[in-house]
Design an enzyme around this catalytic site. Structure first.
Site, PDB file in Angstrom:
ATOM      1  CG  ASP A 196      -1.802   1.186   1.329  1.00  0.00           C
ATOM      2  OD1 ASP A 196      -2.755   1.295   0.542  1.00  0.00           O
ATOM      3  OD2 ASP A 196      -1.523   2.059   2.176  1.00  0.00           O
ATOM      4  CE  LYS A 200      -2.061   4.885   0.828  1.00  0.00           C
ATOM      5  NZ  LYS A 200      -2.255   4.509   2.241  1.00  0.00           N
TER       6      LYS A 200
HETATM    7  N1  HSE Z   1      -4.899   0.657   4.589  1.00  0.00           N
HETATM    8  C1  HSE Z   1      -4.550   2.013   4.328  1.00  0.00           C
HETATM    9  C2  HSE Z   1      -3.748   2.533   5.519  1.00  0.00           C
HETATM   10  C3  HSE Z   1      -5.796   2.820   4.134  1.00  0.00           C
HETATM   11  O1  HSE Z   1      -3.698   1.857   6.548  1.00  0.00           O
HETATM   12  O2  HSE Z   1      -3.152   3.576   5.419  1.00  0.00           O
HETATM   13  C4  HSE Z   1      -5.563   4.179   3.573  1.00  0.00           C
HETATM   14  O3  HSE Z   1      -4.977   4.126   2.314  1.00  0.00           O
END
Ligand code: HSE
Length: 414
Positions: A196, A200
């Site tokens: 994740d 980003k």
């Molecule tokens: N799973 C992601 C986090 C959600 O914990 O930041 C937001 O993108």
């Protein structure tokens, strides 16, 4: 009245519908027209929702509705979000999304389609949840040469690490708590293994440096190997461990980009960003360090950014916002082996004195760390700055002498 549709009624989608309903007057004052939610796409039933009459299970209801000008895609995942977004943009409808997986994988293509069809494709919520970062980077900081972006980009892992540092909580309990609070991805592996955060930092790098950076090419580590022993050694150096997405522009124009846990000094502006909060530091040549801080996950913060994009689209129905980057083959990224860093090593050994001599032989002048009640068969050191390739080679030499790395964490200069 401007007709919109929302695709997805989960954590973020229900927040978007909620803000549009509860902040009607505020939004009207900004746009000069009312935003009206005409369709909500979701396969589930929501009979008790005050918007129950707007639900549909059929995407064709949205694509074929000429009155719908703006669509919020908050379904997550690549499929069917990619196909739907492409079709909507080709039909001249603007799309806003919180879907970092989609933007990181298909951003260049979707931006191009948006451009060709005089529509907008906006994604403020895809990085940093409620923190404004896409607009600041593409507009407010545009006069700068950005040299580096380093961020705590995942709320779930930051929450887990904070609990490990502050409460000595174990990894599984902290993850469970983050999931219960609604921060975690549907598959928490994307959080704890760093994917994740990788998506980003790829979005931020693409935006800052103008060419798409694909996540598959980026070295990505998560936090699953971090132990409470590492936490104590970090604390002994007045440091914390944070999962950092980092991109640095090197002399010669190539990027050094990766996601990895880092030991950072408590004096760093990123060190005190705790729990589910995110923090993003942008190093500009004119501004110096600028830090963006706030809630990077959760229903309302993320929905706030999605609604801001909807408002922007509503204000620019006939004009395109200039948000764009080109496709690329990622030939502008150095290999991870060339990346340079000092590291914290926790090594297992049967003989600390001999091990230290060997470590000095292969790594040079190391700093030895110590904590109360440290394990007799472990040695913790900080190495000088070396390339990842040099570190890997030295560790395999140590391995031949029975000295194994239990932890190997970058030291951040942030
Ligand atoms: N799973 C992601 C986090 C959600 O914990 O930041 C937001 O993108």
């Amino acid at each position: 009245m401007i007709e919109i549709a929302i695709m997805g009624h989960g954590v973020v989608g229900s927040g978007v519908a909620g803000i549009i309903t509860t902040h009607k007057k505020k939004l009207f004052a900004s746009i000069g027209e009312e935003i009206h939610i005409k369709h909500i796409l979701d396969l589930r039933e929501f009979p008790d929702s005050p918007l129950a009459d707007r639900f549909t299970k059929d995407f064709e209801d949205i694509i074929n509705d000429v009155e719908v000008r703006v669509v919020a895609e908050v379904m997550g995942g690549i499929n069917p979000a990619y196909d739907y977004t492409k079709r909507l943009l080709k039909a001249g409808k603007s799309v806003v999304t919180s879907n970092k997986e989609l933007v990181a994988a298909k951003g260049a293509e979707l931006l191009q389609i948006a451009k060709e069809n005089n529509a907008n494709f906006l994604f403020e919520a895809s990085v940093g949840g409620g923190i404004p970062i896409i607009r600041p980077l593409s507009q407010c900081l545009v006069a700068n040469e950005v040299k580096e972006i380093a961020g705590i980009l995942n709320g779930t892992t930051n929450f887990i690490l904070t609990k490990m540092f502050d409460e000595g909580m174990d990894f599984d309990s902290a993850l469970k708590l983050a999931q219960d609070l609604g921060f975690a991805e549907r598959n928490p592996a994307a959080d704890v293994e760093g994917h994740d955060a990788c998506r980003k930092i790829c979005i931020l790098a693409s935006l800052a440096f103008g060419k798409h950076v694909y996540p598959d090419n980026i070295h990505t580590e998560g936090i699953t190997e971090i132990t409470l022993a590492d936490v104590k050694y970090a604390a002994s150096m007045d440091s914390v461990i944070k999962l950092i997405g980092d991109v640095k522009l090197l002399d010669g124009g190539k990027m050094d980009i990766f996601v990895a846990p880092m030991l950072i000094s408590k004096k760093s502006q990123l060190a005190n960003i705790d729990n589910e909060f995110n923090g993003i530091m942008v190093r500009g040549d004119c501004t110096g360090d600028v830090v963006f801080y706030g809630k990077g996950a959760g229903s309302m913060p993320t929905a706030s950014a999605v609604v801001a994009d909807i408002v922007d689209c509503c204000k620019h129905l006939k004009a395109r916002k200039y948000l764009f980057w080109a496709d690329s083959t990622n030939d502008n990224i150095i290999s991870y082996n060339e990346s340079k860093t000092a590291v914290y090593l926790r090594l297992s050994t049967t003989d600390r004195e001999t091990a230290l001599a060997k470590v000095k032989e292969f790594f040079g002048d190391v700093q030895v760390l110590s904590i109360e009640n440290e394990a007799e068969n472990e040695l913790a050191v900080i190495t000088p700055v070396l390339s990842v390739e040099q570190i890997t080679t030295a560790l395999s030499e140590l391995e031949k002498d029975g000295i194994t790395a239990l932890s190997n964490i970058r030291i951040g200069d942030l």
